[in-house]
Write an enzyme that holds these catalytic residues in place. Sequence first.
Site, PDB file in Angstrom:
ATOM      1  N   HIS A  12      -4.916 -42.380   3.520  1.00 53.20           N
ATOM      2  CA  HIS A  12      -5.880 -41.890   2.353  1.00 53.20           C
ATOM      3  C   HIS A  12      -6.531 -42.535   1.186  1.00 53.20           C
ATOM      4  O   HIS A  12      -7.289 -42.637   0.544  1.00 53.20           O
ATOM      5  CB  HIS A  12      -5.620 -40.496   2.102  1.00 53.20           C
ATOM      6  CG  HIS A  12      -4.851 -40.452   0.894  1.00 53.20           C
ATOM      7  ND1 HIS A  12      -2.777 -41.114   0.523  1.00 53.20           N
ATOM      8  CD2 HIS A  12      -4.114 -40.463  -0.179  1.00 53.20           C
ATOM      9  CE1 HIS A  12      -2.298 -40.544   0.031  1.00 53.20           C
ATOM     10  NE2 HIS A  12      -2.875 -40.388  -0.684  1.00 53.20           N
ATOM     11  N   SER A 109     -14.343 -54.221  14.152  1.00 51.64           N
ATOM     12  CA  SER A 109     -15.182 -55.049  15.353  1.00 51.64           C
ATOM     13  C   SER A 109     -14.260 -56.199  15.673  1.00 51.64           C
ATOM     14  O   SER A 109     -14.926 -56.857  16.702  1.00 51.64           O
ATOM     15  CB  SER A 109     -16.301 -55.559  14.637  1.00 51.64           C
ATOM     16  OG  SER A 109     -16.261 -56.507  14.025  1.00 51.64           O
ATOM     17  N   CYS A 110     -12.982 -56.747  15.085  1.00 47.49           N
ATOM     18  CA  CYS A 110     -12.724 -58.088  15.839  1.00 47.49           C
ATOM     19  C   CYS A 110     -12.199 -58.408  16.620  1.00 47.49           C
ATOM     20  O   CYS A 110     -11.740 -58.976  17.450  1.00 47.49           O
ATOM     21  CB  CYS A 110     -11.740 -58.614  14.693  1.00 47.49           C
ATOM     22  SG  CYS A 110     -10.759 -57.724  14.434  1.00 47.49           S
ATOM     23  N   TYR A 137      -4.513 -59.435  14.505  1.00 51.50           N
ATOM     24  CA  TYR A 137      -4.979 -58.314  13.697  1.00 51.50           C
ATOM     25  C   TYR A 137      -5.845 -57.569  15.611  1.00 51.50           C
ATOM     26  O   TYR A 137      -5.360 -57.103  15.360  1.00 51.50           O
ATOM     27  CB  TYR A 137      -5.775 -58.740  12.881  1.00 51.50           C
ATOM     28  CG  TYR A 137      -6.108 -57.186  12.139  1.00 51.50           C
ATOM     29  CD1 TYR A 137      -5.319 -56.266  12.007  1.00 51.50           C
ATOM     30  CD2 TYR A 137      -7.016 -57.019  12.432  1.00 51.50           C
ATOM     31  CE1 TYR A 137      -6.252 -54.763  10.813  1.00 51.50           C
ATOM     32  CE2 TYR A 137      -7.818 -56.002  11.760  1.00 51.50           C
ATOM     33  CZ  TYR A 137      -7.644 -54.520  11.267  1.00 51.50           C
ATOM     34  OH  TYR A 137      -7.885 -53.442  10.926  1.00 51.50           O
ATOM     35  N   LYS A 141      -4.486 -54.273  16.767  1.00 51.59           N
ATOM     36  CA  LYS A 141      -5.994 -53.137  17.150  1.00 51.59           C
ATOM     37  C   LYS A 141      -6.573 -52.420  18.384  1.00 51.59           C
ATOM     38  O   LYS A 141      -6.578 -51.348  19.301  1.00 51.59           O
ATOM     39  CB  LYS A 141      -7.191 -53.217  16.632  1.00 51.59           C
ATOM     40  CG  LYS A 141      -6.783 -53.459  14.818  1.00 51.59           C
ATOM     41  CD  LYS A 141      -6.662 -51.859  14.657  1.00 51.59           C
ATOM     42  CE  LYS A 141      -6.573 -51.764  13.014  1.00 51.59           C
ATOM     43  NZ  LYS A 141      -5.829 -50.443  12.490  1.00 51.59           N
ATOM     44  N   PRO A 164     -15.286 -49.634  13.989  1.00 51.91           N
ATOM     45  CA  PRO A 164     -16.291 -49.831  13.273  1.00 51.91           C
ATOM     46  C   PRO A 164     -17.096 -51.305  12.917  1.00 51.91           C
ATOM     47  O   PRO A 164     -15.675 -52.057  13.258  1.00 51.91           O
ATOM     48  CB  PRO A 164     -15.381 -49.388  11.327  1.00 51.91           C
ATOM     49  CG  PRO A 164     -14.044 -49.328  11.995  1.00 51.91           C
ATOM     50  CD  PRO A 164     -13.790 -48.883  12.857  1.00 51.91           C
ATOM     51  N   ASN A 166     -18.361 -54.181   9.988  1.00 53.20           N
ATOM     52  CA  ASN A 166     -17.702 -54.896   8.725  1.00 53.20           C
ATOM     53  C   ASN A 166     -18.014 -53.623   7.790  1.00 53.20           C
ATOM     54  O   ASN A 166     -19.524 -52.845   7.631  1.00 53.20           O
ATOM     55  CB  ASN A 166     -18.622 -56.024   8.500  1.00 53.20           C
ATOM     56  CG  ASN A 166     -18.406 -57.119   9.108  1.00 53.20           C
ATOM     57  OD1 ASN A 166     -16.909 -57.929   9.758  1.00 53.20           O
ATOM     58  ND2 ASN A 166     -18.961 -57.777  10.204  1.00 53.20           N
ATOM     59  N   LYS A 188     -17.575 -62.235  -7.269  1.00 55.88           N
ATOM     60  CA  LYS A 188     -18.023 -63.769  -7.759  1.00 55.88           C
ATOM     61  C   LYS A 188     -18.879 -63.591  -8.152  1.00 55.88           C
ATOM     62  O   LYS A 188     -18.936 -64.265  -9.409  1.00 55.88           O
ATOM     63  CB  LYS A 188     -18.313 -64.534  -6.901  1.00 55.88           C
ATOM     64  CG  LYS A 188     -17.143 -65.554  -5.233  1.00 55.88           C
ATOM     65  CD  LYS A 188     -17.768 -66.517  -4.734  1.00 55.88           C
ATOM     66  CE  LYS A 188     -16.442 -67.596  -4.612  1.00 55.88           C
ATOM     67  NZ  LYS A 188     -16.937 -67.908  -3.456  1.00 55.88           N
ATOM     68  N   TRP A 203     -18.704 -69.359   0.682  1.00 56.83           N
ATOM     69  CA  TRP A 203     -17.731 -69.867   1.801  1.00 56.83           C
ATOM     70  C   TRP A 203     -18.804 -70.395   3.257  1.00 56.83           C
ATOM     71  O   TRP A 203     -18.979 -69.710   3.443  1.00 56.83           O
ATOM     72  CB  TRP A 203     -16.046 -69.336   1.901  1.00 56.83           C
ATOM     73  CG  TRP A 203     -14.850 -70.036   1.203  1.00 56.83           C
ATOM     74  CD1 TRP A 203     -15.699 -69.800  -0.130  1.00 56.83           C
ATOM     75  CD2 TRP A 203     -13.791 -69.226   1.443  1.00 56.83           C
ATOM     76  NE1 TRP A 203     -14.410 -69.754  -0.810  1.00 56.83           N
ATOM     77  CE2 TRP A 203     -13.058 -69.857   0.819  1.00 56.83           C
ATOM     78  CE3 TRP A 203     -13.462 -69.490   2.863  1.00 56.83           C
ATOM     79  CZ2 TRP A 203     -12.047 -70.135   0.793  1.00 56.83           C
ATOM     80  CZ3 TRP A 203     -12.216 -69.318   3.066  1.00 56.83           C
ATOM     81  CH2 TRP A 203     -11.416 -69.493   2.073  1.00 56.83           C
ATOM     82  N   ASP A 270     -16.296 -70.651   9.450  1.00 57.19           N
ATOM     83  CA  ASP A 270     -17.693 -69.462   9.620  1.00 57.19           C
ATOM     84  C   ASP A 270     -16.868 -68.393   9.968  1.00 57.19           C
ATOM     85  O   ASP A 270     -17.414 -67.171  10.098  1.00 57.19           O
ATOM     86  CB  ASP A 270     -18.779 -70.039   9.937  1.00 57.19           C
ATOM     87  CG  ASP A 270     -19.869 -70.452   9.255  1.00 57.19           C
ATOM     88  OD1 ASP A 270     -19.631 -70.556   7.885  1.00 57.19           O
ATOM     89  OD2 ASP A 270     -20.660 -71.657   9.804  1.00 57.19           O
TER      90      ASP A 270
END
Length: 309
Positions: A12, A109-110, A137, A141, A164, A166, A188, A203, A270
């Site tokens: 939370h 989404s990864c 990761y 998931k 979800p 990003n 930045k 980057w 990237d």
Amino acid sequence: MEKTAKIYVAGHNGMVGSAIVRKLEKEGYTNIIKRSSKELDLRNQLAVAEFFDQEKPDYVFLAAAKVGGIIANNTYRAEFLYENLQIQNNVIHQSYLHAVKKLMFLGSSCIYPKMAPQPLKEEYLLTGLLEETNEPYAIAKITGIKMCDAYRAQYGCNYISAMPTNLYGYNDNYHPQNSHVLPALIRKFHEAKVNHDKTVTIWGSGSPMREFLFADDLADACFYLMQNYDEPNLINVGTGEDLSIKDLALLIKEIIGFEGELVFDSSKPDGTPRKLMDVSKLHGKGWKHKIDLREGIALAYQDFLEKFV
């Protein structure tokens, strides 16, 4: 979900969990159970079992996870796999043992293959190799999704999985190394503006395409799905719209008011070339996002100024 039901929001204090709590409170839910990571270590099987024995929640939003950007994912590979598996295993299994009415597991989404066709449809899961930098990761998931499906199939548990895109928003992480791209760029550009820098270095090449969803929109979708969705497998949650990292940087630059130039450091990774969610399944269920990117970034920047400046 009944207004008086006991609802446990795991995680939370995080960006997603806090957004879910705000949504529940706005909808009139008063019996929300919260535990900080200091109060309850979700990696600890005994502690989680004792918590469920004591609280006996009716509904669970599993938004707790160890998360980070490319550097964090790639550096702490063992921790990202181990700790996320521990959290999921403990909360999902105890939810089953204590007859939780419904659980929502939140992924990312990864989970999709690096070179999957775009936009990413739910059925593309496990059809190819993952992006190497965040593979641990992603595997954790994917395991969570399959665990929810297994408990549904074997025990009849009403567990759903939402993936979800990003995310960004209130209570985001602005750590210089461990944050995701959008909050990292907000920080930045803000620092460059304050320091009167001539340039900001981004980057990578700036060419990867990314989709972004405001966390309060995700919370709205989570609430909607808990009320209206009951299926195995997973459902994507996103906007169905993306833009290049370069265009994102230009938008943030404009909102923050930085006057200098952008420099792209192509020696940096990237990541996946494109990650756009196919949200036709979600739209078909009757939900669509409300906050567009420009408005959302302005809200997030205001939150950053209030909390970190």
